[in-house]
Design an enzyme around this catalytic site. Structure first.
Site, short mmCIF file in Angstrom:
data_model
loop_
_atom_site.label_atom_id
_atom_site.label_comp_id
_atom_site.label_asym_id
_atom_site.label_seq_id
_atom_site.Cartn_x
_atom_site.Cartn_y
_atom_site.Cartn_z
N ASN A 87 -42.75 -47.60 -11.97
CA ASN A 87 -43.53 -46.40 -11.61
C ASN A 87 -43.52 -46.15 -10.11
OD1 ASN A 87 -44.39 -45.23 -14.02
ND2 ASN A 87 -46.18 -46.55 -14.19
N GLU A 122 -48.43 -50.31 -20.79
CA GLU A 122 -47.04 -50.65 -21.11
C GLU A 122 -46.95 -51.77 -22.14
OE1 GLU A 122 -48.02 -53.22 -17.45
OE2 GLU A 122 -48.65 -51.34 -18.36
#
Length: 208
Positions: A87, A122
């Site tokens: 990210n 995640e």
């Protein structure tokens, strides 16, 4: 007079038949809409996997059923390695693509009756009905290898720029006296060991 009566009856039958046909179509449409609403309520909007609520319901049902009917059931707790770094480096849009890519790979990798859910962030949970621990750890290791070999586009306009990611997995098998917490807890412990001993691997509860 008799013929007139027959005509009236025939007209009524035709109207009733059309009304029944219309009602049948409405019922089918309502049923379809209800199924769509139920599917949406049980799905993770981003990835298309089952959501946490659906997983909690499913695993509770599995544990309760296990008290009556004993059959193998394994759980994979999966965590995408270094997801924060993905990210931070490539942006959240790419991070979302990684999450969706993981689920897409899993849907092609596992059986149709296996239960793939986004557990949070995640992290994903996969229930494998009818599969004992030995086979489940084998499949989990194969998934790690398959994912590590894949390359994903970061930007559709930049086909030369690709990303690879890996996953760590903890595996447990449902025991006779398990609760939901104990079943998940052993898979979590195995996942912790996988993450802290090199990542990109699957670890069985018997190894943790």
């Amino acid at each position: 007079e008799v013929s007139q009566m027959k005509k009236i009856i025939q007209e009524k039958q035709q109207k009733d038949s059309k009304r029944i046909e219309t009602l049948s179509k409405e019922v089918v449409s309502l049923k379809s809409n209800l199924e769509e609403v139920q599917a949406a309520a049980n799905s993770d909007a981003l990835t298309g996997a089952y959501n946490r609520m659906a997983f909690d319901t499913k695993i509770q049902w599995c544990v309760e059923r296990n008290a009556v009917i004993r059959e193998p059931l394994s759980l994979l707790m999966c965590d995408i390695d270094d997801f924060k770094k993905i990210n931070d480096t490539y942006g959240h849009i790419t991070g979302d693509r990684v999450l969706k890519g993981f689920v897409l790979e899993c849907k092609g990798f596992f059986r149709s009756d296996d239960f793939i859910a986004r557990y949070g962030g995640e992290e994903f949970a996969i229930l494998l009905p009818g599969m004992p621990l030995k086979k489940a750890i084998k499949r989990a290791k194969e998934l790690c290898v398959a994912l590590a070999a894949k390359q994903y586009l970061i930007d559709a306009n930049r086909p030369d720029q690709k990303l690879q990611f890996t996953v760590s997995i903890g595996v447990s098998e449902l025991r006779k006296d398990d609760t939901v917490d104990s079943f998940i807890g052993r898979a979590d412990q195995a996942l912790y060991r996988a993450k802290h001993s090199g990542k990109n691997q699957a670890v069985s509860e018997k190894e943790s």
